[in-house]
Write an enzyme that holds these catalytic residues in place. Structure first.
Site, PDB file in Angstrom:
ATOM      1  N   ASP A 267       0.820  -1.206   0.000  1.00 34.85           N
ATOM      2  CA  ASP A 267       0.000   0.000   0.000  1.00 34.85           C
ATOM      3  C   ASP A 267       0.859   1.263   0.000  1.00 34.85           C
ATOM      4  OD1 ASP A 267      -2.612   1.470   0.518  1.00 34.85           O
ATOM      5  OD2 ASP A 267      -1.459   2.035   2.296  1.00 34.85           O
ATOM      6  N   GLU A 303       1.422   0.006  -4.980  1.00 37.47           N
ATOM      7  CA  GLU A 303       0.664   1.236  -5.182  1.00 37.47           C
ATOM      8  C   GLU A 303       1.688   2.348  -4.999  1.00 37.47           C
ATOM      9  OE1 GLU A 303      -3.143   3.791  -3.511  1.00 37.47           O
ATOM     10  OE2 GLU A 303      -1.960   2.589  -2.117  1.00 37.47           O
TER      11      GLU A 303
END
Length: 626
Positions: A267, A303
């Site tokens: 993330d 990401e």
């Protein structure tokens, strides 16, 4: 078959019938272990070791024993490397025998990345029961849909009964609301039995705001030299950072080996500050590749708002997983979520211009074309949304399989004030055209739970904090939207659902009953049709796609032509009109017609010739030339 990842910290149940407890507490002068949770728990001292380590091996604990660490005879804290927190983030940890689970998927080696069709889901909101077992009940449905990989939003233990998962504080412990460790392992195993990969979202950029006690006994875990949206950065590059780096590297290997996940999605790595060489992202990827069986397909996904193509570079070499044949392999990371393609498509479909969408207003059709042919729309261009910063890196040499495409995900739905899905804010005809582009393009597509049947339930931001923290999160959430014109008035912001309200979470659960309605069945059939076509016609082109010649051309205002030439001589071509007016004078590609949207009628197209034709509004045509 047994699987256990041995870690240099935490509670390790050993083969000799004893448990080794080990804690890094450089700011503590005394550490004890408290065993049991009754009125008279057993308290034992840990021996102090150099560099801030405390350790004890004892036969007074066994699997199932609850334990806590006592810091300096005062503060009682859970184990930061706990494998399970049966009573949430402030309660005791539980000793887990990682090798107790009997694996039956020893022949599973994963799937090649070119086969990836990803389905992102939130365990708590995916089914009415909101558990690992509940997800397991839908595996046949997902396999029949044409999905090849589940992506679970973070499951690491978080505070309260409900959370997106990005506020986790015990990175090695599946949240007890979803089930026990063996329940998650059973889900992974059952998915493998149906040919499904399972990917896990992990958060290495911060800890959640409640339940993290590291600052009490290991403040060296953090540093004020780097600031993040959540406060002080994690110490990946300063004094005593070796232990910090090892904590997260072991976490990645732990999920991949002890739980047999097929990959991880890291993330928001742009929020990780690290000035060392190699940086933590590179070292972690290298450690993973060196720690998993070489004949497994294991995929690491990023990401990364910085669009750093350096992490996506490939190398061609013989691979055990491909029986010694030359194969295109990632040097570090397999793929990245491609926000650019989402933003460009979203602007085309909705004309929204707030926030980061402002960077895609000038020529979204060209940016979409660049995403399809080259990966990122921003490869070193100025981002006005980011105050003139240069964003992105050159993607030359990176294949289309390194860029994950999507029209919906948890962020792009859930970060809207009211959690609306794209079919609530755009005409379904336009969404259908956009998905005809994404599901057949070479880049791997990702779906967000429920979109395949046109789910109408929102996906809202929800959590379950208490008292002052709850109020701060609610106010902070609403104030985030103050910069948007629709919410400039404080009264308007009050209408934004309270993240802590149980009803906010309840509204976000999928309504599976709606799938029986004709409109939703038709939507589901559309997705299944395209995914079947992808599996049969597109995936075979991608197996050797380390280098693909790809180009795009803007036609008129909203027309787009893109093509991909593969090493075997095949040429895949897409024609699209993503506007409200017909597109005249279109030259249709030679080759076998693969797919056309319903409104692209045979009368208006002559796809077997090179004659000019007209492309209706919001229509897409695919063809394949051998």
């Amino acid at each position: 078959m047994k699987r256990r990842h041995n870690m240099p910290f935490g509670a390790e149940w050993r083969d000799d019938g004893r448990v080794r407890f080990r804690l890094w507490a450089p700011a503590a002068h005394r550490v004890q272990i408290e065993l049991g949770n009754g009125k008279q728990p057993m308290v034992l001292p840990l021996e102090s070791h150099p560099a801030g380590w405390f350790e004890l091996t004892t036969d007074a604990a066994k699997p199932g024993t609850e334990y806590s660490f006592r810091i300096n005879d005062a503060q009682k804290v859970p184990d930061p490397a706990s494998r399970f927190q049966p009573r949430d983030v402030h309660g005791p940890s539980e000793v887990i025998d990682a090798a107790a689970f009997e694996w039956r998927d020893q022949t599973w080696r994963g799937r090649p990345w070119e086969e990836a069709v990803i389905y992102e889901l939130h365990v708590g909101a995916f089914t009415p029961v909101g558990s690992f077992a509940g997800v397991g009940e839908r595996l046949d449905y997902l396999a029949d849909l044409g999905v090849t990989a589940l992506e679970l939003m973070p499951v690491s233990d978080f505070a309260g009964k409900r959370n997106w998962g990005y506020d986790g504080v015990y990175h090695f412990a599946p949240d007890s609301r979803y089930g026990r460790p063996e329940d998650l392992k059973e889900l992974v195993q059952n998915a493998h039995g149906r040919g499904l990969m399972v990917l896990l979202d992990v958060v290495y950029n911060h800890f959640g705001p409640e339940g993290n006690y590291l600052g009490i006994y290991a403040p060296q875990f953090f540093t004020d030299r780097h600031q993040t949206p959540w406060g002080n950065g994690i110490n990946f590059d300063g004094a005593q950072s070796r232990t910090v780096r090892d904590f997260f590297i072991h976490n990645a290997i732990f999920w991949l080996n002890e739980y047999h996940f097929d990959g991880l999605r890291l993330d928001a790595v742009h929020a990780i500050a690290d000035d060392s060489t190699p940086d933590i992202l590179t070292e972690l990827a290298d450690a993973v590749h060196n720690s998993v069986d070489p004949d497994r397909h294991v995929h690491l996904i990023l990401e990364n708002d910085r669009n750093q193509a350096r992490y996506l570079q490939r190398t061609t070499k013989a691979a055990a997983s491909h029986k010694g044949k030359l194969h295109c392999q990632p040097k570090t990371y397999t793929a990245q979520w491609n926000d650019d393609i989402h933003h460009a498509l979203h602007v085309l479909l909705t004309s929204e211009q707030d926030g980061y969408y402002s960077d895609y207003l000038r020529n979204p059709i060209a940016q979409l074309g660049r995403c399809l042919a080259e990966g990122f729309a921003y490869q070193g261009e100025v981002s006005s949304h980011r105050n003139g910063e240069i964003r992105g890196e050159d993607t030359r040499g990176v294949p289309p399989t390194a860029f994950i495409s999507f029209l919906q995900n948890h962020d792009q739905v859930g970060n809207r004030a009211f959690g609306e899905r794209i079919t609530k804010i755009a005409d379904r005809r336009t969404v259908r055209a956009a998905m005809a582009v994404l599901l057949l393009a070479p880049s791997p597509p990702m779906l967000f739970m429920g979109e395949e049947f046109g789910a109408e339930t929102p996906f809202l931001f929800f959590c379950d904090f208490e008292k002052d923290m709850a109020a701060a999160v609610t106010n902070g959430r609403r104030n985030e939207f103050a910069r948007f014109a629709a919410f400039s008035d404080p009264i308007a912001r009050e209408r934004i659902p309270d993240p802590n309200a149980p009803g906010t979470f309840a509204a976000s659960r999928l309504d599976w009953k709606s799938i029986t309605q004709s409109g939703h069945r038709e939507w589901l059939g559309f997705y299944k049709q395209l995914l079947k076509l992808r599996r049969e016609k597109i995936v075979p082109l991608l197996s050797a796609a380390c280098s693909v010649e790809a180009k795009y051309e803007v036609l008129g205002v909203h027309g787009l032509r893109a093509y991909w030439k593969f090493k075997d001589g095949a040429k895949l071509t897409m024609l699209a009109n993503l506007g409200a007016d017909p597109l005249a004078g279109v030259i249709f590609a030679a080759g076998l017609p693969l797919y056309r949207t319903d409104n692209a009628s045979v009368n208006s197209l002559q796809p077997d010739s090179l004659e000019e034709g007209e492309l209706p509004p919001w229509s897409v045509v695919w063809s394949l030339e051998s």
